[in-house]
Design a protein around this motif. Structure first.
Motif, PDB file in Angstrom:
ATOM      1  N   PHE A  41       0.812  -7.415  31.412  1.00  0.00           N
ATOM      2  CA  PHE A  41       0.706  -6.974  30.022  1.00  0.00           C
ATOM      3  C   PHE A  41      -0.393  -7.749  29.306  1.00  0.00           C
ATOM      4  CE2 PHE A  41       1.669  -7.729  25.540  1.00  0.00           C
ATOM      5  CZ  PHE A  41       1.756  -6.445  25.058  1.00  0.00           C
ATOM      6  N   ALA A  68       4.911  -2.149  27.494  1.00  0.00           N
ATOM      7  CA  ALA A  68       6.351  -2.324  27.678  1.00  0.00           C
ATOM      8  C   ALA A  68       7.127  -1.003  27.633  1.00  0.00           C
ATOM      9  CB  ALA A  68       6.877  -3.278  26.604  1.00  0.00           C
ATOM     10  N   LEU A 116       8.864   0.155  25.184  1.00  0.00           N
ATOM     11  CA  LEU A 116      10.180  -0.145  24.618  1.00  0.00           C
ATOM     12  C   LEU A 116      10.335   0.262  23.158  1.00  0.00           C
ATOM     13  CD1 LEU A 116      10.784  -3.684  26.198  1.00  0.00           C
ATOM     14  CD2 LEU A 116      11.811  -1.507  26.890  1.00  0.00           C
ATOM     15  N   LEU A 169      13.768   0.480  20.937  1.00  0.00           N
ATOM     16  CA  LEU A 169      13.955  -0.535  19.886  1.00  0.00           C
ATOM     17  C   LEU A 169      14.157   0.116  18.524  1.00  0.00           C
ATOM     18  CD1 LEU A 169      11.213  -3.173  20.811  1.00  0.00           C
ATOM     19  CD2 LEU A 169      13.635  -3.701  20.370  1.00  0.00           C
ATOM     20  N   ILE A 173       6.597  -8.337  19.097  1.00  0.00           N
ATOM     21  CA  ILE A 173       7.964  -7.990  18.676  1.00  0.00           C
ATOM     22  C   ILE A 173       8.480  -8.923  17.575  1.00  0.00           C
ATOM     23  CG2 ILE A 173      10.333  -7.638  19.482  1.00  0.00           C
ATOM     24  CD1 ILE A 173       9.083  -7.082  22.269  1.00  0.00           C
ATOM     25  N   TRP A 212       4.568  -9.000  14.855  1.00  0.00           N
ATOM     26  CA  TRP A 212       4.117  -7.768  14.204  1.00  0.00           C
ATOM     27  C   TRP A 212       5.247  -6.839  13.760  1.00  0.00           C
ATOM     28  CZ3 TRP A 212      -0.166  -7.155  11.827  1.00  0.00           C
ATOM     29  CH2 TRP A 212      -1.301  -7.852  12.231  1.00  0.00           C
ATOM     30  N   MET A 216       5.762  -5.989   9.861  1.00  0.00           N
ATOM     31  CA  MET A 216       5.534  -4.645   9.339  1.00  0.00           C
ATOM     32  C   MET A 216       6.697  -4.195   8.457  1.00  0.00           C
ATOM     33  SD  MET A 216       2.648  -3.770  10.128  1.00  0.00           S
ATOM     34  CE  MET A 216       1.305  -3.634  11.290  1.00  0.00           C
ATOM     35  N   HIS A 243      -0.850   3.936  23.894  1.00  0.00           N
ATOM     36  CA  HIS A 243      -0.622   2.516  23.626  1.00  0.00           C
ATOM     37  C   HIS A 243      -1.404   2.047  22.409  1.00  0.00           C
ATOM     38  CE1 HIS A 243      -4.319   0.958  25.380  1.00  0.00           C
ATOM     39  NE2 HIS A 243      -4.123   1.686  26.464  1.00  0.00           N
ATOM     40  N   HIS A 244      -1.183   0.782  22.070  1.00  0.00           N
ATOM     41  CA  HIS A 244      -1.645   0.252  20.792  1.00  0.00           C
ATOM     42  C   HIS A 244      -3.153   0.414  20.567  1.00  0.00           C
ATOM     43  CE1 HIS A 244      -1.318  -2.270  17.267  1.00  0.00           C
ATOM     44  NE2 HIS A 244      -2.385  -2.926  17.685  1.00  0.00           N
ATOM     45  N   ARG A 290      -4.204   3.836  19.772  1.00  0.00           N
ATOM     46  CA  ARG A 290      -3.835   4.193  18.396  1.00  0.00           C
ATOM     47  C   ARG A 290      -4.834   3.594  17.408  1.00  0.00           C
ATOM     48  NH1 ARG A 290       2.852   4.074  18.259  1.00  0.00           N
ATOM     49  NH2 ARG A 290       3.095   4.019  20.509  1.00  0.00           N
ATOM     50  N   ALA A 297      -7.143   5.827  15.029  1.00  0.00           N
ATOM     51  CA  ALA A 297      -7.286   5.376  13.641  1.00  0.00           C
ATOM     52  C   ALA A 297      -8.740   5.027  13.335  1.00  0.00           C
ATOM     53  CB  ALA A 297      -6.373   4.179  13.376  1.00  0.00           C
ATOM     54  N   PHE A 315       0.679  10.825  12.728  1.00  0.00           N
ATOM     55  CA  PHE A 315       1.337   9.833  13.587  1.00  0.00           C
ATOM     56  C   PHE A 315       2.854   9.997  13.530  1.00  0.00           C
ATOM     57  CE2 PHE A 315      -2.633   7.416  13.959  1.00  0.00           C
ATOM     58  CZ  PHE A 315      -2.491   6.812  15.191  1.00  0.00           C
ATOM     59  N   ALA A 364       7.852   6.737  15.952  1.00  0.00           N
ATOM     60  CA  ALA A 364       7.342   6.742  14.582  1.00  0.00           C
ATOM     61  C   ALA A 364       8.440   6.948  13.533  1.00  0.00           C
ATOM     62  CB  ALA A 364       6.287   7.833  14.440  1.00  0.00           C
ATOM     63  N   TYR A 365       8.602   5.970  12.672  1.00  0.00           N
ATOM     64  CA  TYR A 365       9.483   6.059  11.500  1.00  0.00           C
ATOM     65  C   TYR A 365       8.688   5.532  10.323  1.00  0.00           C
ATOM     66  CZ  TYR A 365      12.624   7.015  15.177  1.00  0.00           C
ATOM     67  OH  TYR A 365      13.168   7.615  16.275  1.00  0.00           O
ATOM     68  N   THR A 392       5.363   3.252  10.866  1.00  0.00           N
ATOM     69  CA  THR A 392       4.129   4.020  10.967  1.00  0.00           C
ATOM     70  C   THR A 392       3.219   3.722   9.770  1.00  0.00           C
ATOM     71  OG1 THR A 392       5.540   5.729  11.927  1.00  0.00           O
ATOM     72  CG2 THR A 392       3.261   6.324  11.487  1.00  0.00           C
ATOM     73  N   ASN A 414       1.257   0.425   9.800  1.00  0.00           N
ATOM     74  CA  ASN A 414       0.328   0.447  10.934  1.00  0.00           C
ATOM     75  C   ASN A 414      -0.834   1.405  10.700  1.00  0.00           C
ATOM     76  OD1 ASN A 414       0.921  -1.262  13.348  1.00  0.00           O
ATOM     77  ND2 ASN A 414       2.966  -0.379  13.097  1.00  0.00           N
TER      78      ASN A 414
HETATM   79  P1  FAD Z   1       3.819  -2.978  23.686  1.00  0.00           P
HETATM   80  O1  FAD Z   1       2.394  -2.789  23.332  1.00  0.00           O
HETATM   81  O2  FAD Z   1       4.104  -3.324  25.084  1.00  0.00           O
HETATM   82  O3  FAD Z   1       4.455  -4.044  22.665  1.00  0.00           O
HETATM   83  C1  FAD Z   1       5.819  -4.444  22.741  1.00  0.00           C
HETATM   84  C2  FAD Z   1       6.605  -4.112  21.494  1.00  0.00           C
HETATM   85  O4  FAD Z   1       6.057  -4.756  20.357  1.00  0.00           O
HETATM   86  C3  FAD Z   1       6.663  -2.654  21.101  1.00  0.00           C
HETATM   87  O5  FAD Z   1       7.689  -1.996  21.788  1.00  0.00           O
HETATM   88  C4  FAD Z   1       6.904  -2.689  19.604  1.00  0.00           C
HETATM   89  O6  FAD Z   1       8.279  -2.696  19.339  1.00  0.00           O
HETATM   90  C5  FAD Z   1       6.319  -3.995  19.166  1.00  0.00           C
HETATM   91  N1  FAD Z   1       5.047  -3.807  18.449  1.00  0.00           N
HETATM   92  C6  FAD Z   1       3.813  -4.043  18.927  1.00  0.00           C
HETATM   93  N2  FAD Z   1       2.882  -3.876  17.974  1.00  0.00           N
HETATM   94  C7  FAD Z   1       3.544  -3.498  16.869  1.00  0.00           C
HETATM   95  C8  FAD Z   1       3.132  -3.165  15.557  1.00  0.00           C
HETATM   96  N3  FAD Z   1       1.854  -3.206  15.185  1.00  0.00           N
HETATM   97  N4  FAD Z   1       4.081  -2.778  14.700  1.00  0.00           N
HETATM   98  C9  FAD Z   1       5.373  -2.741  15.057  1.00  0.00           C
HETATM   99  N5  FAD Z   1       5.817  -3.055  16.276  1.00  0.00           N
HETATM  100  C10 FAD Z   1       4.917  -3.447  17.169  1.00  0.00           C
HETATM  101  N6  FAD Z   1       4.792   1.146  16.513  1.00  0.00           N
HETATM  102  C11 FAD Z   1       5.948   1.772  16.341  1.00  0.00           C
HETATM  103  O7  FAD Z   1       6.990   1.277  16.793  1.00  0.00           O
HETATM  104  N7  FAD Z   1       6.023   2.942  15.647  1.00  0.00           N
HETATM  105  C12 FAD Z   1       4.917   3.539  15.133  1.00  0.00           C
HETATM  106  O8  FAD Z   1       5.010   4.596  14.510  1.00  0.00           O
HETATM  107  C13 FAD Z   1       3.660   2.906  15.322  1.00  0.00           C
HETATM  108  N8  FAD Z   1       2.519   3.470  14.842  1.00  0.00           N
HETATM  109  C14 FAD Z   1       1.328   2.834  15.028  1.00  0.00           C
HETATM  110  C15 FAD Z   1       0.172   3.398  14.500  1.00  0.00           C
HETATM  111  C16 FAD Z   1      -1.058   2.754  14.619  1.00  0.00           C
HETATM  112  C17 FAD Z   1      -2.297   3.350  14.008  1.00  0.00           C
HETATM  113  C18 FAD Z   1      -1.119   1.519  15.293  1.00  0.00           C
HETATM  114  C19 FAD Z   1      -2.412   0.799  15.410  1.00  0.00           C
HETATM  115  C20 FAD Z   1       0.027   0.970  15.849  1.00  0.00           C
HETATM  116  C21 FAD Z   1       1.258   1.600  15.720  1.00  0.00           C
HETATM  117  N9  FAD Z   1       2.452   1.045  16.243  1.00  0.00           N
HETATM  118  C22 FAD Z   1       3.638   1.679  16.037  1.00  0.00           C
HETATM  119  C23 FAD Z   1       2.435  -0.261  16.919  1.00  0.00           C
HETATM  120  C24 FAD Z   1       2.241  -0.233  18.438  1.00  0.00           C
HETATM  121  O9  FAD Z   1       1.099   0.513  18.753  1.00  0.00           O
HETATM  122  C25 FAD Z   1       3.453   0.307  19.177  1.00  0.00           C
HETATM  123  O10 FAD Z   1       4.606  -0.370  18.759  1.00  0.00           O
HETATM  124  C26 FAD Z   1       3.315   0.113  20.674  1.00  0.00           C
HETATM  125  O11 FAD Z   1       2.146   0.737  21.125  1.00  0.00           O
HETATM  126  C27 FAD Z   1       4.539   0.623  21.366  1.00  0.00           C
HETATM  127  O12 FAD Z   1       4.370   0.612  22.732  1.00  0.00           O
HETATM  128  P2  FAD Z   1       5.138  -0.345  23.741  1.00  0.00           P
HETATM  129  O13 FAD Z   1       6.587  -0.296  23.525  1.00  0.00           O
HETATM  130  O14 FAD Z   1       4.636   0.024  25.093  1.00  0.00           O
HETATM  131  O15 FAD Z   1       4.609  -1.716  23.245  1.00  0.00           O
END
Ligand code: FAD
Ligand code: SF4
Length: 504
Positions: free
Chosen positions: A241, A258, A260, A264, A300, A303, A307, A358-359, A362, A367, A384, A391-392, A396, A399
């Motif tokens: 990761f 992840a 997840l 979550l 987790i 960020w 948020m 993934h992040h 996005r 964005a 989004f 997305a909630y 959202t 972010n």
């Molecule tokens: P990983 O990238 O493996 O990260 C692990 C965990 O960290 C995630 O499961 C998540 O719970 C948490 N996390 C990481 N970054 C953020 C963050 N910036 N904000 C909140 N939690 C984070 N996340 C959402 O949960 N819902 C959304 O609607 C959402 N919209 C996004 C929109 C944009 C434009 C951007 C830039 C980011 C957004 N994110 C959002 C944050 C992040 O991109 C996602 O949480 C993440 O990609 C989820 O994938 P993963 O579980 O594989 O996480």
């Protein structure tokens, strides 16, 4: 009065909250409200995830002996009327939803139905509102890094004798590698979905106007499946990761992320259990490096928690914030994927297929492009919100509107914008693209480039005085001195015409 736990569709847990404290055999309420699912063209997988997870919890609680009242209704208001007609002497008790204003809206609806509602602290986060208020004081701007360090100290996660493990708080600079040729991402596990989940998926397809693919549903919908996903993630995803966190690859939607966030955000996993499991994996397993463990914990514990609070503090303004006065509408290809820009078409395809990308996709593709294009933040936020399984509004909005589009200034100190440079360095998208990432003008020039200069040019007034933008405006000055800014503007004007014809 009898108190009856009301379990929200985003709080599907027996581990904490009023349900965890209710005596065995208690009455429990779940409301499946269908109107909200009609508000926008949600991804099929997102609606399937929420409705299947609610129905799974209903059945699990019934098997455990709870007296579950499961109301399917058009609206929450209708469901409350039905519930309080049957249960006039009860008070519903529920954890506060992080969505802005929801406690007030629910209270009003319950009152109209002649009932009572008690809203208690949301235990599905690591930090509390009170603790954040004490930490933040009257500040109106917040910085993630200091919040994150405070959270590490408060929880003791990855701390040794008051200092961060390894001596640094943050190993972000070790998170920027691109995988070597021949590297395979870990396979994405699909839970063994049962009839209830499959029937729910079919019902969603028949009942709602959804967007995105209807098969290939990979998301966990029960606590057990979510725990299996967590185990898989820790074993197969966490080790890589860290290094590949920022990389993007064609036909590789999950990489080592992840996966997840879906679980979550509806309460199937608690963030602290995930954080502790990552810390534990770091201490026990050599292949889990500190950069991976810290990097994932930062997302987790840092960020995600950040948020939630920042959203709370900046709402209701945040939802419509638009400090750069961006007024363009979202190009159609966010919905159709129909564009020659490979980074965008690949990313939109990932989202259509899985309700996920993934992040970095996005942030630096979707964005970034929208910000350069000048899309109104609220419209991108809506896209989004509809398109992603995780997305909630509470997560959202900060972010997208703030981190993605620099709409407000509550925590971002500058816009996250870049030319083709970043995508070229961190992905393989440009290799398969008709556009040339190294040219600014001309028919083959990558649209990100001219748009980037045009963005800086047209937003000079608000951005030039920002000391973090100094370097960028130095380049803008050079372009102007060389007389190329007019060509760049012209290029953008042509692009907007092409986009209007669906030709970008
Ligand atoms: P990983 O990238 O493996 O990260 C692990 C965990 O960290 C995630 O499961 C998540 O719970 C948490 N996390 C990481 N970054 C953020 C963050 N910036 N904000 C909140 N939690 C984070 N996340 C959402 O949960 N819902 C959304 O609607 C959402 N919209 C996004 C929109 C944009 C434009 C951007 C830039 C980011 C957004 N994110 C959002 C944050 C992040 O991109 C996602 O949480 C993440 O990609 C989820 O994938 P993963 O579980 O594989 O996480
Ligand atoms: Fe995206 Fe430009 Fe690279 Fe094409 S050349 S993939 S449009 S950054």
């Amino acid at each position: 009065d009898d108190e009856v736990p009301w379990v929200l569709g985003t709080q599907l847990t027996e581990q904490c909250g009023p349900l965890a404290r209710a005596p065995e055999g208690s009455r429990v309420l779940l409301i499946e409200a269908h109107d909200f699912a009609r508000r926008m063209p949600y991804h099929h997988h997102k609606l399937t995830l929420v409705f299947a997870a609610m129905r799974q919890l209903r059945d699990r609680l019934r098997e455990a002996g709870y007296d579950v009242r499961y109301i399917e209704a058009d609206s929450f208001g209708d469901a409350f009327t039905e519930f309080f007609t049957e249960n006039p002497e009860t008070t519903l008790v529920t954890m506060r939803s992080p969505s802005y204003g929801s406690a007030r809206r629910f209270r009003d609806l319950v009152e109209e139905a002649d009932g009572d509602l008690r809203v208690v602290e949301n235990e599905l986060f690591v930090s509390t509102r009170e603790a954040f208020e004490a930490w933040a004081g009257d500040d109106e701007q917040f910085r993630h890094e200091s919040f994150y360090r405070w959270m590490r100290q408060e929880t003791g996660v990855l701390m040794a004798d008051g200092d961060p493990v390894g001596g640094e708080w943050n190993y972000d600079e070790q998170n920027r590698e691109f995988p070597p040729e021949g590297w395979d991402a870990p396979a994405v596990p699909t839970p063994d979905h049962d009839d209830l989940t499959r029937e729910t998926a079919d019902w969603v397809a028949d009942t709602f106007d959804t967007w995105g693919r209807e098969d290939e549903f990979v998301w966990p919908v029960t606590r057990k499946q979510a725990c299996e996903q967590l185990d898989h993630s820790l074993t197969h995803r966490l080790p890589e990761f860290g290094p590949y966190q920022d990389a993007m690859r064609s036909e590789d939607w999950a990489m080592s992320h992840a996966l997840l966030s879906g679980a979550l955000n509806i309460g199937l996993l608690h963030p602290i259990e995930v954080v502790e499991a990552i810390e534990d994996a770091y201490h026990r397993r050599e292949e889990v490096g500190l950069a991976s463990a810290e990097g994932c914990i930062r997302q987790i514990l840092g960020w995600r928690e950040f948020m939630r609070h920042v959203y709370r503090r900046a709402m209701p303004e945040l939802a419509t914030a638009n400090q750069l006065d961006a007024t363009h509408s979202l190009p159609d290809f966010y919905w159709t994927g129909d564009t020659e820009m490979n980074c965008l078409s690949e990313t939109v395809e990932d989202v259509r297929d899985h309700g996920y990308s993934h992040h970095i996709q996005r942030l630096m593709v979707l964005a970034n492009f929208a910000t350069l294009w000048g899309v109104e933040p609220a419209e991108l936020n809506e896209w989004f919100h509809a398109a992603y399984v995780d997305a909630y509004h509470w997560v959202t909005t900060p972010n997208v509107v703030e981190m993605g589009q620099y709409g407000h200034g509550v925590f971002a100190s500058k816009p996250y914008v870049s030319s083709a440079n970043y995508v070229e360095e961190m992905s393989d998208y440009c290799e398969g693209c008709v556009y040339d990432p190294d040219s600014d003008t001309g028919e083959d020039a990558c649209p990100f480039n001219a748009l980037y200069w045009d963005f800086l040019d047209r937003n000079e007034e608000p951005l030039r005085s920002n000391h973090r933008m100094g370097l960028m405006y130095g380049h803008v000055d050079n372009k102007r001195d060389a007389g190329s800014m007019a060509d760049l503007r012209e290029q953008v004007a042509e692009m907007r015409e092409a986009a209007a014809d669906g030709d970008l």
